[in-house]
Every structure is written in C-alpha cells, then in structure tokens.
Design a protein around this motif. Structure first.
Motif, PDB file in Angstrom:
ATOM      1  N   ASP A  76      -3.606   3.692   1.720  1.00 14.09           N
ATOM      2  CA  ASP A  76      -2.290   3.026   1.708  1.00 14.09           C
ATOM      3  C   ASP A  76      -1.912   2.067   2.862  1.00 14.09           C
ATOM      4  O   ASP A  76      -1.005   1.348   2.820  1.00 14.09           O
ATOM      5  CB  ASP A  76      -1.256   4.334   2.210  1.00 14.09           C
ATOM      6  CG  ASP A  76      -0.778   5.166   0.883  1.00 14.09           C
ATOM      7  OD1 ASP A  76      -0.838   4.419  -0.218  1.00 14.09           O
ATOM      8  OD2 ASP A  76      -0.352   6.394   1.022  1.00 14.09           O
ATOM      9  N   SER A  77      -2.759   1.795   3.720  1.00 14.00           N
ATOM     10  CA  SER A  77      -3.039   0.975   4.767  1.00 14.00           C
ATOM     11  C   SER A  77      -4.107  -0.060   5.026  1.00 14.00           C
ATOM     12  O   SER A  77      -3.881  -0.848   5.743  1.00 14.00           O
ATOM     13  CB  SER A  77      -2.786   1.985   6.279  1.00 14.00           C
ATOM     14  OG  SER A  77      -4.220   2.636   6.407  1.00 14.00           O
ATOM     15  N   PRO A 200      -2.656  -3.726   1.301  1.00 17.96           N
ATOM     16  CA  PRO A 200      -1.433  -2.725   1.446  1.00 17.96           C
ATOM     17  C   PRO A 200      -0.166  -3.483   1.642  1.00 17.96           C
ATOM     18  O   PRO A 200       0.043  -4.943   1.710  1.00 17.96           O
ATOM     19  CB  PRO A 200      -1.793  -1.922   2.785  1.00 17.96           C
ATOM     20  CG  PRO A 200      -2.452  -3.017   3.542  1.00 17.96           C
ATOM     21  CD  PRO A 200      -3.220  -3.752   2.693  1.00 17.96           C
ATOM     22  N   ASP A 203       4.582  -3.606   5.073  1.00 19.48           N
ATOM     23  CA  ASP A 203       5.288  -2.467   6.330  1.00 19.48           C
ATOM     24  C   ASP A 203       4.254  -1.197   6.348  1.00 19.48           C
ATOM     25  O   ASP A 203       4.655  -0.271   6.884  1.00 19.48           O
ATOM     26  CB  ASP A 203       6.617  -2.232   5.766  1.00 19.48           C
ATOM     27  CG  ASP A 203       6.753  -1.554   4.661  1.00 19.48           C
ATOM     28  OD1 ASP A 203       5.998  -1.601   3.782  1.00 19.48           O
ATOM     29  OD2 ASP A 203       7.926  -1.080   4.312  1.00 19.48           O
ATOM     30  N   ALA A 204       2.896  -1.350   5.829  1.00 22.46           N
ATOM     31  CA  ALA A 204       2.201  -0.272   5.852  1.00 22.46           C
ATOM     32  C   ALA A 204       1.810   0.402   7.235  1.00 22.46           C
ATOM     33  O   ALA A 204       1.502  -0.729   8.086  1.00 22.46           O
ATOM     34  CB  ALA A 204       0.782  -0.284   4.953  1.00 22.46           C
ATOM     35  N   GLN A 205       1.778   1.394   7.518  1.00 18.39           N
ATOM     36  CA  GLN A 205       1.455   2.174   8.725  1.00 18.39           C
ATOM     37  C   GLN A 205      -0.033   2.361   8.646  1.00 18.39           C
ATOM     38  O   GLN A 205      -0.662   2.676   7.787  1.00 18.39           O
ATOM     39  CB  GLN A 205       2.306   3.415   9.064  1.00 18.39           C
ATOM     40  CG  GLN A 205       3.703   3.155   8.997  1.00 18.39           C
ATOM     41  CD  GLN A 205       4.507   4.298   9.512  1.00 18.39           C
ATOM     42  OE1 GLN A 205       4.111   5.668   9.481  1.00 18.39           O
ATOM     43  NE2 GLN A 205       5.932   4.178   9.566  1.00 18.39           N
ATOM     44  N   LYS A 206      -0.477   2.552   9.941  1.00 21.07           N
ATOM     45  CA  LYS A 206      -2.065   2.820  10.043  1.00 21.07           C
ATOM     46  C   LYS A 206      -2.327   4.167   9.730  1.00 21.07           C
ATOM     47  O   LYS A 206      -1.144   5.055   9.787  1.00 21.07           O
ATOM     48  CB  LYS A 206      -2.337   2.464  11.754  1.00 21.07           C
ATOM     49  CG  LYS A 206      -2.523   1.167  11.933  1.00 21.07           C
ATOM     50  CD  LYS A 206      -3.006   0.931  13.469  1.00 21.07           C
ATOM     51  CE  LYS A 206      -3.090  -0.366  13.865  1.00 21.07           C
ATOM     52  NZ  LYS A 206      -3.531  -0.689  15.199  1.00 21.07           N
ATOM     53  N   PRO A 207      -3.408   4.921   9.392  1.00 23.17           N
ATOM     54  CA  PRO A 207      -3.565   6.196   8.887  1.00 23.17           C
ATOM     55  C   PRO A 207      -3.287   7.071  10.189  1.00 23.17           C
ATOM     56  O   PRO A 207      -3.642   6.957  11.321  1.00 23.17           O
ATOM     57  CB  PRO A 207      -5.074   6.318   8.703  1.00 23.17           C
ATOM     58  CG  PRO A 207      -5.610   4.784   8.361  1.00 23.17           C
ATOM     59  CD  PRO A 207      -4.750   3.887   9.141  1.00 23.17           C
ATOM     60  N   GLY A 211       1.693  10.350   8.898  1.00 22.70           N
ATOM     61  CA  GLY A 211       1.484   9.890   7.311  1.00 22.70           C
ATOM     62  C   GLY A 211       0.803  10.710   6.335  1.00 22.70           C
ATOM     63  O   GLY A 211       1.434  10.835   5.326  1.00 22.70           O
ATOM     64  N   GLU A 341       3.821   3.166  -2.521  1.00 21.61           N
ATOM     65  CA  GLU A 341       3.504   3.353  -1.126  1.00 21.61           C
ATOM     66  C   GLU A 341       3.212   4.725  -0.689  1.00 21.61           C
ATOM     67  O   GLU A 341       2.477   5.008   0.456  1.00 21.61           O
ATOM     68  CB  GLU A 341       4.940   3.102  -0.385  1.00 21.61           C
ATOM     69  CG  GLU A 341       6.267   3.998  -0.661  1.00 21.61           C
ATOM     70  CD  GLU A 341       6.910   3.670  -1.651  1.00 21.61           C
ATOM     71  OE1 GLU A 341       7.973   4.230  -1.963  1.00 21.61           O
ATOM     72  OE2 GLU A 341       6.431   2.981  -2.662  1.00 21.61           O
TER      73      GLU A 341
END
Length: 423
Positions: A76-77, A200, A203-207, A211, A341
């Motif tokens: 996802d990231s 990704p 606005d994807a966040q880091k693992p 999450g 997402e």
C-alpha cells in the motif's frame, strides 16, 4: 452452451499488464513446483522421517506471518512493480542456494530448512503486491474471469511441475530440478521488468504496525471477509496432506504415482477452469467459498479411506476442483469489496489465510501420520474439514447470502472503479 462453459478471456484482451503477469506467473509456477516437489523429496531421502518433512511447515510459518503482514503494508505504500521484481530476484537467488547444496559431495539438511524459511518470507512480501495489483489492472466486472484465468495458469504449472519433477528427481537428481527452477526465475525477472509502474496513492503512509492494525480492524468488521479467511484457514489446516504423499505412495505400493498425486488436484482444478465461463455470471460468490471447501474436505477424506491408488487419484482431482471453486469465490469477493487504499494490507491478511493454513496443515499431517498412520491422518483431516466448514458457515451467515449486485462494499468499489486501473 460452448460460450457459457469456455473461460472468459475478457481480462486477457483488455489489459496488457494482465497478459504479462499471466505469462510470467505461468513460468514461475512451473519452476516453483519443480522445487516444491524436489525439496521434500530431498528431505525424505536424507532423513526417512515424515516428521522431518512435515517440519518444513513449522520452519516456514513464522516468516510467512511476519513478512506477509509487513508485505501487505508495503504494497500500500510502495511501487508494487518494484516489490514484485525484487522478491522474484530474491527467490531466484534462493534457488541457486538449493542447486549449490544439491551439487555438493554430501548435501546438508540445514540449508533446505533455511531456504524454505527464506522462500516463505519472500513469498509473504510478494503475494500482497501481486494480489492487490489485480484490482488495478482489470476492470471491476472482469474480476471473476481474471481469477479463473489466473487459476488456470496456476493449474498448468501445478500439473506440469510436479509430474515432471518426480521424473527429473528420479532419473536426473535433485540438482537438475533446482537448475530448472533457477532458469525459470531468471526468465520471470526479465518479464517483470516490462510491467508498468504501480505507484501507491499520493497520501499513502509508510508501513507501520498502526497501518497493519487498521487493515485488520477493517477485515474484522466485515463478516463476509472474515468468513472467507476462516473457512480457507480451517480447510487447509485439517485437509492439506501433500507433505505425506511420499509415504502414502509407499503404503499403496505405488511409488510411481507420487508425481500424479501432487498433480491430481491441479487436474481437477484445470477441468473446472476450462469450463469456468458460467462463473462470470454468478453473483452469490459466498456459496462458492462454502460449497467448494466442503467438497475439498469430503474428497480428501475419501482419498485417505480408499486403498486403490486410482481411486485416490480421482478423489484428489475432485478435491482440486472444490478448492478452485472456493478460491474463485474468495478472490472475487476480495477484489469486489476491498477499497484500493487498503488492498495491500488486506492482501497481507489473505496471505495468512491461504498460506498459514497449508503450513500448519503440513505439521498436522506429519505429526498425525507418525501417530496414527498415513491414511488415517488423511481421512480424519478431511472429516474435520467438513465439520469446521459447516460450523463456520452457520456462525457467519452473511457469507452465504453475499450478492455482488446488492452488497454495499461491492457497490462502493464498483463506483470507484471508473477505469481499469481502479483509480
């Protein structure tokens, strides 16, 4: 009638990336199944112990859980193409390790377990990226057809790989089988380089653990998704006896049938896949999940009960058809309902549901075979599978009533998929 039975080729025609992944996957599966058969056979030859063969499942379990969950968050990231490419190259390196060990004057046992753990870790990282990519590159109304075509690809490798692996190991040795695996991964890496980038969301966040927990909460809040995971996990835990097939072949005085035992399930799946055109017009995919898992359990129980090798092979083929039907239902529900997402993180959970079960199933089958005998370990597992599927279906009735035309999550996902990329 013919058009209703033959596989729906719409995803192949509409998506270049789907075609590329289909061919790449076919080559990879062929090589992977060569190693999948050669590895337990080599452990059997070195130890003669069903428990030692079954221990592969225990060795693979922890890496699969840890890296499967992390791989879901990573998908996802990060660019999913890069994840697929890097892990495919890593799997090729591990195949080289197996080849080097097999060529040694006295092959060691411990590298086999180390490689098994490494393969499990890389597969855990890769599968969420692969699975989550499908909903982007295939139109929403073609997802069932894509799942059927992907199953056909898997079955082709599952039939050719085990059947040839048994012959290759018997007449040319383990090293030759591992050498074929190395070559297939090299070709696969070249094909993966041609995939389009799959970045990704902006606005994807880091693992992170947060999450991963977010994805788990979403899955837990959806009874339909929860049912797909639970039924698959139970079916594989109780009725996945593949690891003790070498001992079953010996007990039936049919050592020649080992490759056929590994391939029989894929033959049944292939027959269903080649007549899967009708599945594109079905909306009640939860019935696929439950009914297919029940058929799998019943057929595995019968395979353990019969003493005739040809009846055993027939039962394993029927089990494969049931497994594919259940898999089509799971894959379609996942791709139809999960937001893009969250797709990677939910794919990580999917990895656990359809991979941890077989790993635990290997341990269960090996331990039970050492305690009760090979055939008893198989048929009791099949009975336990049917019972657990019935209980789970009763506890999660929304899975049985799932309808892709009326389900709210499916409707939201369908509205969001305004183009083949799903963005």
């Amino acid at each position: 009638m013919t058009s209703r039975l033959l596989p729906d080729l719409s995803p192949w025609r509409s998506s270049a990336d789907f075609r590329l992944l289909w061919v790449q996957g076919l080559i990879t599966y062929f090589g992977s199944f060569m190693a999948l058969i050669a590895l337990p056979l080599q452990i059997k030859d070195l130890t003669g112990s069903p428990l030692a063969v079954g221990a592969m499942g225990a060795v693979e379990l922890v890496p699969l859980i840890v890296f499967g969950l992390y791989g879901g968050a990573l998908a996802d990231s990060a660019d999913r193409r890069k994840v697929i490419l890097g892990t495919e190259a890593g799997l090729g390196v591990l195949a080289l390790v197996l080849l080097a060990n097999a060529l040694a004057p006295e092959p060691a046992l411990w590298p086999l377990y180390v490689v098994a753990a490494g393969v499990s870790a890389l597969a855990g990282l890769q599968r969420p990226a692969l699975d989550s990519l499908m909903a982007r590159i295939v139109p929403h109304d073609q997802l069932t057809a894509a799942a059927a075509l992907n199953s056909l690809r898997w079955q082709a490798g599952a039939i050719a790989g085990p059947a040839l692996a048994g012959l290759v190991v018997a007449y040319a040795g383990h090293a030759t089988a591992y050498g074929v695996t190395v070559v297939t991964f090299a070709v696969s890496v070249v094909l993966c380089l041609r995939l389009a980038a799959a970045p990704p969301a902006h606005d994807a966040q880091k693992p992170s653990l947060r999450g991963i927990a977010e994805g788990a909460r979403y899955a837990w809040s959806r009874p339909v998704l929860l049912g797909t995971y639970a039924i698959d996990l139970a079916a594989m835990l109780f009725a996945f006896p593949n690891t003790i097939f070498p001992f079953l072949a010996d007990e039936l005085d049919a050592e020649w049938s080992l490759g056929l035992m590994y391939a029989a399930g894929a033959v049944g799946s292939l027959v269903l896949g080649l007549t899967s055109g009708w599945t594109s017009r079905v909306r009640r995919h939860g019935l696929f999940v439950v009914g297919g898992a029940a058929v799998w359990g019943l057929a595995i129980a019968a395979a353990g009960w019969f003493g005739n090798v040809w009846l055993v092979l027939l039962c394993l083929a029927v089990a494969g058809a049931g497994d594919m039907l259940s898999g089509l239902g799971r894959s379609t529900i996942w791709n139809q309902t999960i937001p893009d997402e969250l797709r990677g993180r939910l794919a990580g959970i999917e990895v656990l549901s359809y991979s941890v079960g077989p790993q635990l199933g290997q341990v269960r089958a090996g331990a039970m075979a050492g305690w009760t005998g090979t055939r008893a370990a198989i048929w009791t597992g099949g009975v336990a599978c049917v019972a657990s599927v019935a209980l789970l279906a009763a506890a999660l009735p929304k899975l049985l009533t799932y309808d892709s035309a009326t389900d709210e999550d499916a409707a939201r996902r369908r509205a969001a998929s305004t183009d083949p990329a799903g963005v």
